[in-house]
Design an enzyme around this catalytic site. Structure first.
Site, PDB file in Angstrom:
ATOM      1  N   ASP A   1      47.305  29.903  48.970  1.00 57.81           N
ATOM      2  CA  ASP A   1      47.236  29.965  50.439  1.00 57.81           C
ATOM      3  C   ASP A   1      46.459  28.783  51.024  1.00 57.81           C
ATOM      4  OD1 ASP A   1      45.161  31.227  49.054  1.00 57.81           O
ATOM      5  OD2 ASP A   1      44.506  32.340  50.798  1.00 57.81           O
TER       6      ASP A   1
ATOM      7  N   GLY B   1      36.004  34.331  47.500  1.00 59.14           N
ATOM      8  CA  GLY B   1      35.511  34.779  48.803  1.00 59.14           C
ATOM      9  C   GLY B   1      34.049  34.430  49.054  1.00 59.14           C
TER      10      GLY B   1
ATOM     11  N   HIS C   1      41.945  25.016  39.119  1.00 60.93           N
ATOM     12  CA  HIS C   1      41.409  25.691  40.311  1.00 60.93           C
ATOM     13  C   HIS C   1      42.128  25.222  41.574  1.00 60.93           C
ATOM     14  CE1 HIS C   1      37.687  27.709  42.180  1.00 60.93           C
ATOM     15  NE2 HIS C   1      38.529  27.438  43.175  1.00 60.93           N
TER      16      HIS C   1
ATOM     17  N   GLU D   1      28.435  27.560  44.660  1.00 61.18           N
ATOM     18  CA  GLU D   1      28.891  26.611  45.665  1.00 61.18           C
ATOM     19  C   GLU D   1      28.143  26.904  46.963  1.00 61.18           C
ATOM     20  OE1 GLU D   1      32.793  26.997  47.406  1.00 61.18           O
ATOM     21  OE2 GLU D   1      33.004  24.836  47.648  1.00 61.18           O
TER      22      GLU D   1
ATOM     23  N   ASP E   1      41.104  22.572  44.513  1.00 62.08           N
ATOM     24  CA  ASP E   1      40.712  23.831  45.157  1.00 62.08           C
ATOM     25  C   ASP E   1      41.638  24.183  46.315  1.00 62.08           C
ATOM     26  OD1 ASP E   1      39.446  26.152  45.915  1.00 62.08           O
ATOM     27  OD2 ASP E   1      37.527  25.240  46.398  1.00 62.08           O
TER      28      ASP E   1
ATOM     29  N   HIS F   1      44.219  27.175  45.140  1.00 60.27           N
ATOM     30  CA  HIS F   1      44.635  28.410  45.800  1.00 60.27           C
ATOM     31  C   HIS F   1      45.989  28.201  46.478  1.00 60.27           C
ATOM     32  CE1 HIS F   1      40.553  30.381  45.694  1.00 60.27           C
ATOM     33  NE2 HIS F   1      40.214  29.118  45.475  1.00 60.27           N
TER      34      HIS F   1
ATOM     35  N   HIS G   1      34.222  32.563  41.247  1.00 60.61           N
ATOM     36  CA  HIS G   1      33.583  31.547  42.084  1.00 60.61           C
ATOM     37  C   HIS G   1      32.074  31.835  42.134  1.00 60.61           C
ATOM     38  CE1 HIS G   1      37.668  30.956  43.587  1.00 60.61           C
ATOM     39  NE2 HIS G   1      37.265  29.959  44.356  1.00 60.61           N
TER      40      HIS G   1
END
Ligand SMILES: [Zn+2]
Length: 354
Positions: free
Chosen positions: A22, A169, A18, A199, A277, A20, A196
């Site tokens: 960006d 998102g 996991h 959380e 993450d 990202h 996701h």
């Protein structure tokens, strides 16, 4: 005691499911794209405060990297640099996710974005000893048509290194209705899925993605701990949680590291792995995350290797490569006695195909 057993947990070989693209721009990659970038400015614009109000507040710090990642050149630099960061962390296998449609502002098409990142991964693999697959994200506010586009891309590039799709998102702001048809089609087409949940919102959101989207992997999922029935659901369905403690603490889900439920989840028998993450806004390496877990919960080398083996079990790697990475992890860590007691299936030698 062997040499391997005396080295720090931070040096262990790792698997990361996991992270990202960006959210993983280092100062080096930003400075390569913005020549007058200073460390001070990088810290102000690309790193989020240690405590954000919530997930949406944290998302504000994605504006700077996303503004940069709109050209083929920038995507290539960021991807190769991420493989460098992974190699520094001794990650031997990673799954890197991003939403292709967030990189179209300057005219790139989603397909071009995927091809550029795939090419950069292949280039990075010639420089650093890391294997990687991509996960393409559809986002909570997206509609079904956008989700279908992401799914079609995952299908088109499955043989070239795209492992599956993700739902990312604002999970507190948007439900699943638009995404259910996308995940149903993914199941029909044999495309791997993760989502996701659990959380920014509670255990119910984890139950929803497992029962309504059919995922067997959940990004975070840590608030499952709030409901014993959801924990049972995860165990019954062999659902793997991609746990990222520091990020959860940064967005205010838990007050301190000691409050994080990673150890309670592990003890309850839920399959989980440890991930960063967001190396960028969170200012984090996987080495640091391992050290924090060791310091706070006393995890041993064997506990970390078990989590990495669970990650391989849950990965979107082709079946033919799982045995190879399982054996590499065990061999490189020196923890050769990990076996059934960790509820892991380590293939016998004749099952391993490379
Ligand atoms: Zn994430």
């Amino acid at each position: 005691m062997t040499d391997a057993q005396t080295t720090s947990v931070a040096d262990l070989p790792k698997v990361e499911l996991h992270l990202h693209l960006d959210c993983s721009m280092s100062f080096e990659s930003v400075a390569a794209l913005v020549p007058d970038m200073t460390l001070e400015r990088y810290r102000a614009e690309f790193l989020a405060p240690r405590k954000c109000v919530n997930l949406v507040d944290y998302f504000r710090y994605l504006a700077a990297p996303l503004a940069l990642l709109q050209t083929g050149h920038a995507l290539r630099i960021a991807t190769i640099d991420l493989l460098r960061q992974l190699a520094d962390d001794n990650v031997i296998y990673a799954e890197i996710r991003f939403a292709p449609h967030l990189h179209r502002r300057d005219g790139l098409r989603s397909e071009e974005v995927v091809e550029i990142v795939l090419a950069a991964v292949n280039e990075g693999k010639t420089l650093y000893p890391v294997e990687a697959r991509l996960i393409l994200c559809t986002l909570r506010p997206d509609d079904t048509a956008q989700g279908f586009e992401i799914l079609a891309l995952a299908e088109k590039y499955a043989a070239r290194g795209v492992g599956g799709i993700d739902l990312a998102g604002d999970e507190a702001g948007y439900g699943l209705a638009e995404h259910i048809p996308v995940f149903r089609r993914a199941a029909d087409r044999g495309i791997n899925v993760t989502a996701h949940a659990g959380e920014a919102t509670g255990a119910k959101s984890v139950e929803e993605v497992v029962t309504e989207l059919g995922v067997r992997r959940v990004g975070h999922g840590v608030r499952s701990i709030e409901d014993a029935a959801v924990i049972d659901l995860l165990i019954d369905h062999k659902v793997h949680l991609e746990v990222c403690p520091s990020c959860n603490i940064q967005i205010g889900v838990f007050r301190t590291y000691a409050d994080h439920p990673v150890e309670r989840l592990r003890k309850s028998g839920v399959a989980l792995s440890i991930n960063t993450d967001a190396r960028g806004p969170t200012d984090l390496t996987l080495r640091q995350e391992y050290q924090r877990i060791e310091a706070t919960f006393g995890w041993t080398r064997r506990d970390f290797v078990a989590a990495s083996l669970a990650a391989i079990n849950a990965s979107f790697l082709e079946e033919s490569l799982r045995g190879k990475f399982t054996h590499s992890l065990v061999e490189l860590s020196g923890e050769t006695e990990i076996g059934p007691s960790s509820s892991l299936e380590i293939p016998t030698t004749n099952q391993v195909r490379t």
